[in-house]
Design an enzyme around this catalytic site. Sequence first.
Site, PDB file in Angstrom:
ATOM      1  N   TYR A 145       0.870  -1.179   0.000  1.00 46.20           N
ATOM      2  CA  TYR A 145       0.000   0.000   0.000  1.00 46.20           C
ATOM      3  C   TYR A 145       0.903   1.223   0.000  1.00 46.20           C
ATOM      4  O   TYR A 145       1.757   1.367   0.875  1.00 46.20           O
ATOM      5  CB  TYR A 145      -0.891  -0.010   1.247  1.00 46.20           C
ATOM      6  CG  TYR A 145      -1.736   1.226   1.426  1.00 46.20           C
ATOM      7  CD1 TYR A 145      -2.882   1.431   0.660  1.00 46.20           C
ATOM      8  CD2 TYR A 145      -1.403   2.185   2.377  1.00 46.20           C
ATOM      9  CE1 TYR A 145      -3.663   2.564   0.836  1.00 46.20           C
ATOM     10  CE2 TYR A 145      -2.184   3.325   2.560  1.00 46.20           C
ATOM     11  CZ  TYR A 145      -3.312   3.508   1.781  1.00 46.20           C
ATOM     12  OH  TYR A 145      -4.089   4.632   1.952  1.00 46.20           O
ATOM     13  N   ASP A 240       9.567   2.367  -0.884  1.00 47.57           N
ATOM     14  CA  ASP A 240       8.617   3.085  -0.038  1.00 47.57           C
ATOM     15  C   ASP A 240       8.934   2.694   1.406  1.00 47.57           C
ATOM     16  O   ASP A 240       8.522   1.624   1.882  1.00 47.57           O
ATOM     17  CB  ASP A 240       7.186   2.688  -0.425  1.00 47.57           C
ATOM     18  CG  ASP A 240       6.144   3.298   0.505  1.00 47.57           C
ATOM     19  OD1 ASP A 240       6.537   3.887   1.542  1.00 47.57           O
ATOM     20  OD2 ASP A 240       4.944   3.174   0.209  1.00 47.57           O
ATOM     21  N   LYS A 268       5.740   9.177   8.277  1.00 45.59           N
ATOM     22  CA  LYS A 268       5.560   8.690   9.652  1.00 45.59           C
ATOM     23  C   LYS A 268       6.660   9.185  10.602  1.00 45.59           C
ATOM     24  O   LYS A 268       6.579  10.302  11.088  1.00 45.59           O
ATOM     25  CB  LYS A 268       5.411   7.172   9.657  1.00 45.59           C
ATOM     26  CG  LYS A 268       4.186   6.740   8.797  1.00 45.59           C
ATOM     27  CD  LYS A 268       3.746   5.338   9.079  1.00 45.59           C
ATOM     28  CE  LYS A 268       2.720   4.826   8.099  1.00 45.59           C
ATOM     29  NZ  LYS A 268       1.337   5.082   8.438  1.00 45.59           N
TER      30      LYS A 268
HETATM   31  N1  HOZ Z   1      -0.254   3.055   6.286  1.00 45.08           N
HETATM   32  C1  HOZ Z   1      -1.220   3.245   7.310  1.00 45.08           C
HETATM   33  C2  HOZ Z   1      -2.089   2.040   7.463  1.00 45.08           C
HETATM   34  N2  HOZ Z   1      -1.495   0.873   7.099  1.00 45.08           N
HETATM   35  C3  HOZ Z   1      -1.959   4.498   7.084  1.00 45.08           C
HETATM   36  C4  HOZ Z   1      -2.957   4.762   8.117  1.00 45.08           C
HETATM   37  C5  HOZ Z   1      -4.260   5.156   7.515  1.00 45.08           C
HETATM   38  O1  HOZ Z   1      -4.586   4.707   6.412  1.00 45.08           O
HETATM   39  O2  HOZ Z   1      -4.963   5.904   8.194  1.00 45.08           O
END
Ligand code: HOZ
Length: 430
Positions: A145, A240, A268
């Site tokens: 993702y 990433d 992050k």
């Molecule tokens: N990468 C985070 C979740 N796996 C992002 C948090 C979100 O989507 O709020």
Amino acid sequence: MKTYRKSKKFFEKAKALIPGGVNSPVRAFKAVGGNPIFITRAKGSKIYDVDGNSYIDYVLSWGPLILGHAHPRIVNALKKAVERGTSYGAPTPLEIDLASLVLKAYPSMDMVRMVNSGTEATMSAIRVARGFTKRDAVVKFEGCYHGHADGLLVKAGSGATTFGVPDSSGVPESYARNTITLPFNDIGALKSAIEKGWESIACIILEPVVGNIGCVLPRPGFLETLIELTAKYDIVLIFDEVMTGFRVAYGGAQEYYKITPDMTCLGKVIGGGLPVGAYGGKKEIMSMVSPVGPVYQAGTLSGNPLAMTAGIETLKELSGKGINKKLERHSAMLEEGLIDAAKKTGVSTKFYRAGTMFCSYFTDKEVYDYQTAKTSDTTKFSRFFSGMLKRGVNIAPSQFEAGFISLAHTEKDIEKTVRAAYESFKESKK
Ligand code: HOZ
């Protein structure tokens, strides 16, 4: 016995105003009272909800808070920064300081551009890679993702998988057509896709450790093959490291696995809990970015002084003597405890960890890609999640997310977590 009465009330109100009552889908869950818990404050390893319940927190705002919540160094620095103004829309010395810290930790990058989120970082990096190579296609891996930009919501992990929309509606077919998806860790599929289509492939983007379907580690040879193929066919390799950056190691997965990508995306941790992302890479590639080059990318709040301050202080604290060792010791203690608790209760799990990221899958199969992650019994996971929450431990409400540990987690916290896990594993069988 915990009650969630006030959270329930807030959720009812929120649902009428905000889609699903949440500002990001992964926050929604139906366990315990049938609603997410609403949080009022957090400190160290704990978060506190509106009903007065406290939880040891392994979500940590989905990763950023590696020092724990409201770390005094960050809080004090932010208080002073706020007095000096919250945004200028003009360059500041702070941006140079954070850029220097990042570039020192990630020698694969000569230059870096600050943005406001991981999503911005990955979509910008891809645009730059396309501008640089003059090619259009992007290779990504199933379950990775990279935020919610159109062309990346194809076979995506995180909430997209949890809520059953790995290929989001609203993404034009013409965008998705330029995204080639491959199974993670499959060297054969990778080779044949690249050899067949390299002429149109601008970049390959991946989470070197996939944190958005739990915690999936690269198999030996996979990252090395990526380096080989991308060099051979002049494809830009983008790591990433929004999740893995400063977590798998201070220098990210690229330091840990000794791989030098062409571009890196961060987010992050580098914002210390404030909205920051960054993308960077080799000078010849980053020289494509406006106002030096022809690839346009911009942001009103990019590099704003509050976010830069939180990031700088986080990285300085994190690079202190003995910090990494402490994080590793506590992460290993948690790993051992969780594996042991599952074993004692007779629940089949597979546990994976990369630095301060981890995941327990409810399966007896090795997990090495999206399909194998999906072998996890999500009903058991949901029971486990509820059990943990009831016992004052907050983990991500989905099997397809990583857990995170911080410097603020004490041995006592970990012991309590393992005791809660033992009881919750037992309940997961019912
Ligand atoms: N990468 C985070 C979740 N796996 C992002 C948090 C979100 O989507 O709020």
